[in-house]
Motif scaffolding. Sequence first.
Motif, PDB file in Angstrom:
ATOM      1  N   TRP A 239      15.699  31.980  -4.890  1.00 43.67           N
ATOM      2  CA  TRP A 239      14.983  32.820  -3.865  1.00 43.67           C
ATOM      3  C   TRP A 239      14.882  34.031  -4.569  1.00 43.67           C
ATOM      4  CZ3 TRP A 239      15.170  31.361   1.472  1.00 43.67           C
ATOM      5  CH2 TRP A 239      16.077  30.649   1.905  1.00 43.67           C
TER       6      TRP A 239
ATOM      7  N   THR B  15      10.536  31.553  -2.287  1.00 46.54           N
ATOM      8  CA  THR B  15      11.387  30.450  -3.077  1.00 46.54           C
ATOM      9  C   THR B  15      10.852  29.304  -4.097  1.00 46.54           C
ATOM     10  OG1 THR B  15      10.837  28.835  -1.002  1.00 46.54           O
ATOM     11  CG2 THR B  15      13.393  30.198  -0.683  1.00 46.54           C
TER      12      THR B  15
ATOM     13  N   GLY C 104       9.481  32.732   1.703  1.00 46.00           N
ATOM     14  CA  GLY C 104      10.773  32.907   2.232  1.00 46.00           C
ATOM     15  C   GLY C 104      11.529  32.871   3.380  1.00 46.00           C
TER      16      GLY C 104
END
Length: 312
Positions: free
Chosen positions: A213, A257, A276
């Motif tokens: 992340w 991500t 994300g």
Amino acid sequence: MPLLLVPSDPLAPRVPDQHFMREADAARQAGMEVAVVDHDAILAGDVHAAVRRTPASDGGQIARYRGWMIPSAGYSRLDTELGTRGVRLVTDPTAYRAAHELPGWYNAFADLTPASVWSPWEAGRTPTSADVGALTVALGGGPGIVKDYVKSRKHEWHEACFVPDLADVAATARVLARMVELQGDDLAGGIVVRAFEQFAPDAGGRTQEVRVWWVEGSAVLITPHPDAPSGITVEVPSEVRDAVGMSVRTLGASFVTTDLALRSDGVWRVIEVGDGQVSDLPAGQDSAPLIRALATAEARAREVPADSLDKV
């Protein structure tokens, strides 16, 4: 105060969906405001109804979304509607599409991910052998997989995902056609063909994937992929994170991500990139570190006047 938008519970529309309740709690603890949006209404195209419980602002409110996946066109409508309420999504529709759909992120990660080709495609239109031959010629032969711009049909692996040899255009067309058929109206953007790479399996024979992340170009959390068996942990070497981080910063997205896997020859590869906001956490994962990173990023953004950036 930065705002976190999460989907509402379908049965209790004034409160967050249970799946995102812990993230909502973490956001409040991190000093963020939380509001709910109606995800079903977004998908239905009624964004006015979707944001009716989002507090209006004088135009200075910035927000992140954390929730179920939204098609790029729906995200754009959501962004426009929020703007009428004085709320600005940190990730604008162009940046969302770039991180959410393979054609948007591929060039930034081309050296780290399997070779891929793609074409815009209409939902319901069946690819012909001529279409497929023109698309895949650059990949040559060898095994491959097919998908749309966002998702594959990996659970129908041999039927609608894996192709033993891309040089067999007729077989590739059959698999692509089945993928398009199964995706139906949910086909995202177009069709993609990717070279297949063999990855190291876990004890159960599945590819070991790890999700990194990134917030403002920095890795803030590393988790197993949500599909991984519970308790699985995978270490990613720092030099791999550094290389992937360079591509993340090249892409320029503020919250993304990257799904990584170890190839059978020991090389780490990027399997997928995602925005994300719509990437899932594994069940039971502590979301507080991620939410704190987002809250910190928003606080820093508010400290720097937008018009001062041109003077730096």
